[in-house]
Design a protein around this motif. Structure first.
Motif, PDB file in Angstrom:
ATOM      1  N   THR A 125     105.069  30.997   8.793  1.00  0.00           N
ATOM      2  CA  THR A 125     105.086  32.451   8.942  1.00  0.00           C
ATOM      3  C   THR A 125     106.424  33.053   8.555  1.00  0.00           C
ATOM      4  O   THR A 125     106.526  34.264   8.378  1.00  0.00           O
ATOM      5  CB  THR A 125     104.760  32.848  10.392  1.00  0.00           C
ATOM      6  OG1 THR A 125     105.680  32.202  11.290  1.00  0.00           O
ATOM      7  CG2 THR A 125     103.339  32.437  10.747  1.00  0.00           C
ATOM      8  N   GLY A 126     107.457  32.224   8.431  1.00  0.00           N
ATOM      9  CA  GLY A 126     108.755  32.731   8.007  1.00  0.00           C
ATOM     10  C   GLY A 126     109.842  32.485   9.043  1.00  0.00           C
ATOM     11  O   GLY A 126     109.575  32.505  10.257  1.00  0.00           O
ATOM     12  N   ASP A 171      91.908  36.422   7.928  1.00  0.00           N
ATOM     13  CA  ASP A 171      90.496  36.059   7.894  1.00  0.00           C
ATOM     14  C   ASP A 171      90.312  34.598   7.495  1.00  0.00           C
ATOM     15  O   ASP A 171      89.471  33.893   8.057  1.00  0.00           O
ATOM     16  CB  ASP A 171      89.744  36.959   6.912  1.00  0.00           C
ATOM     17  CG  ASP A 171      89.556  38.377   7.443  1.00  0.00           C
ATOM     18  OD1 ASP A 171      89.733  38.576   8.668  1.00  0.00           O
ATOM     19  OD2 ASP A 171      89.246  39.269   6.638  1.00  0.00           O
ATOM     20  N   VAL A 172      91.089  34.144   6.518  1.00  0.00           N
ATOM     21  CA  VAL A 172      91.003  32.753   6.073  1.00  0.00           C
ATOM     22  C   VAL A 172      91.500  31.814   7.167  1.00  0.00           C
ATOM     23  O   VAL A 172      90.874  30.797   7.484  1.00  0.00           O
ATOM     24  CB  VAL A 172      91.803  32.559   4.773  1.00  0.00           C
ATOM     25  CG1 VAL A 172      91.961  31.082   4.444  1.00  0.00           C
ATOM     26  CG2 VAL A 172      91.130  33.287   3.616  1.00  0.00           C
ATOM     27  N   LEU A 173      92.620  32.156   7.777  1.00  0.00           N
ATOM     28  CA  LEU A 173      93.228  31.289   8.783  1.00  0.00           C
ATOM     29  C   LEU A 173      92.372  31.188  10.047  1.00  0.00           C
ATOM     30  O   LEU A 173      92.402  30.170  10.743  1.00  0.00           O
ATOM     31  CB  LEU A 173      94.620  31.805   9.139  1.00  0.00           C
ATOM     32  CG  LEU A 173      95.657  31.784   8.001  1.00  0.00           C
ATOM     33  CD1 LEU A 173      96.916  32.519   8.424  1.00  0.00           C
ATOM     34  CD2 LEU A 173      95.978  30.354   7.588  1.00  0.00           C
ATOM     35  N   ASP A 189     112.068  30.216  16.576  1.00  0.00           N
ATOM     36  CA  ASP A 189     111.327  29.151  17.249  1.00  0.00           C
ATOM     37  C   ASP A 189     109.854  29.471  17.443  1.00  0.00           C
ATOM     38  O   ASP A 189     109.078  28.614  17.875  1.00  0.00           O
ATOM     39  CB  ASP A 189     111.966  28.832  18.607  1.00  0.00           C
ATOM     40  CG  ASP A 189     113.276  28.096  18.466  1.00  0.00           C
ATOM     41  OD1 ASP A 189     113.581  27.638  17.339  1.00  0.00           O
ATOM     42  OD2 ASP A 189     113.999  27.971  19.465  1.00  0.00           O
ATOM     43  N   ASP A 190     109.441  30.706  17.120  1.00  0.00           N
ATOM     44  CA  ASP A 190     108.027  31.062  17.195  1.00  0.00           C
ATOM     45  C   ASP A 190     107.327  30.916  15.841  1.00  0.00           C
ATOM     46  O   ASP A 190     106.141  31.249  15.723  1.00  0.00           O
ATOM     47  CB  ASP A 190     107.866  32.506  17.689  1.00  0.00           C
ATOM     48  CG  ASP A 190     108.237  32.654  19.154  1.00  0.00           C
ATOM     49  OD1 ASP A 190     108.021  31.680  19.918  1.00  0.00           O
ATOM     50  OD2 ASP A 190     108.754  33.712  19.534  1.00  0.00           O
ATOM     51  N   ARG A 219      97.162  33.294  16.291  1.00  0.00           N
ATOM     52  CA  ARG A 219      97.596  34.678  16.491  1.00  0.00           C
ATOM     53  C   ARG A 219      97.508  35.432  15.167  1.00  0.00           C
ATOM     54  O   ARG A 219      97.401  34.824  14.091  1.00  0.00           O
ATOM     55  CB  ARG A 219      99.031  34.741  17.029  1.00  0.00           C
ATOM     56  CG  ARG A 219     100.115  34.290  16.054  1.00  0.00           C
ATOM     57  CD  ARG A 219     101.487  34.497  16.675  1.00  0.00           C
ATOM     58  NE  ARG A 219     102.578  34.418  15.739  1.00  0.00           N
ATOM     59  CZ  ARG A 219     103.336  33.346  15.547  1.00  0.00           C
ATOM     60  NH1 ARG A 219     103.102  32.238  16.239  1.00  0.00           N
ATOM     61  NH2 ARG A 219     104.337  33.367  14.676  1.00  0.00           N
ATOM     62  N   HIS A 220      97.553  36.746  15.250  1.00  0.00           N
ATOM     63  CA  HIS A 220      97.563  37.585  14.053  1.00  0.00           C
ATOM     64  C   HIS A 220      98.903  37.438  13.337  1.00  0.00           C
ATOM     65  O   HIS A 220      99.968  37.462  13.967  1.00  0.00           O
ATOM     66  CB  HIS A 220      97.336  39.045  14.440  1.00  0.00           C
ATOM     67  CG  HIS A 220      97.372  39.977  13.263  1.00  0.00           C
ATOM     68  ND1 HIS A 220      96.270  40.226  12.481  1.00  0.00           N
ATOM     69  CD2 HIS A 220      98.398  40.712  12.747  1.00  0.00           C
ATOM     70  CE1 HIS A 220      96.599  41.085  11.535  1.00  0.00           C
ATOM     71  NE2 HIS A 220      97.877  41.394  11.668  1.00  0.00           N
TER      72      HIS A 220
END
Length: 210
Positions: free
Chosen positions: A19-20, A71-73, A25-26, A56-57
């Protein structure tokens, strides 16, 4: 064993998409790709690839990997579900990747039980061979060595997806070593010396070469 040729080592080209680093740490893993190397060659028929449901979104950002939409994830397996497969493939292997310590940081954070033998960094090797020459991104180096079309034909997809980048790193390793004087005849230890990257605490010293 230490003096065996580098092609005899247990090598797996690996890449992940997350996610970047802004998530610190999240940060979540969104996709993984692993391609075994045998005798210095990629074996796509035995590759492993999976997208990962982060639970999560995920907001879209300019650097988000193409195609990894919410949607894919949402229909993908969880990281916990695929961790046994990743562990089986990466435990005891040298993980090959481009700027590989970035992927290792996130992988070791999310899957602390995985214990590779070490890390082999194609970016570090490229810097050694092409000192002072820019750029050194994976896509730029694959273009330089005329490998881009080969990766796409082998894998499909596009850059900045895990399997594409893993296969690219695997192919690039052999080409880079071909430009290193005596590179084709390197031993495992010599490869680690010229392209190794630290695992951090625990490091390579506590693990066998094979």
């Amino acid at each position: 064993m230490h003096n065996q040729p580098w092609t005899a080592a247990h090598l797996v080209a690996f890449d992940l998409e997350g996610t970047g680093s802004q998530d610190r740490d999240d940060e979540a893993i969104l996709e993984v790709g692993a391609v075994p190397l045998r005798d210095g060659r990629t074996h796509l028929q035995d590759a492993y690839h999976s997208i990962v449901n982060p639970g999560r979104h995920i907001p879209r950002r300019p650097w988000s990997s193409p195609g990894l939409t919410n949607d894919v994830l949402a229909s993908a397996p969880s990281l916990e579900h695929i961790t046994p497969e990743l562990t089986a493939r990466l435990d005891g292997a040298y993980i090959v990747g481009h700027n590989v310590h970035v992927d290792w940081r996130l992988l070791s954070l999310r899957c602390p039980g995985i214990r590779p033998a070490g890390l082999i960094d194609t970016l570090k090797l490229a810097r050694r061979i092409h000192e002072g020459k820019q750029p050194r991104s994976l896509t730029a180096l694959l273009d330089r060595y005329q490998l881009t079309n080969e990766v796409t034909q082998l894998v499909g997809g596009q850059p900045h997806r895990a399997l594409w980048d893993a296969a690219g790193a695997g192919l690039l390793l052999g080409k880079l070593l071909g430009d290193l004087p005596g590179g084709g005849a390197l031993t495992v230890v010599e490869l680690r010396d010229v392209a190794g990257s630290s695992l951090g605490d625990g490091g390579e010293q506590s693990l066998p070469l094979f």
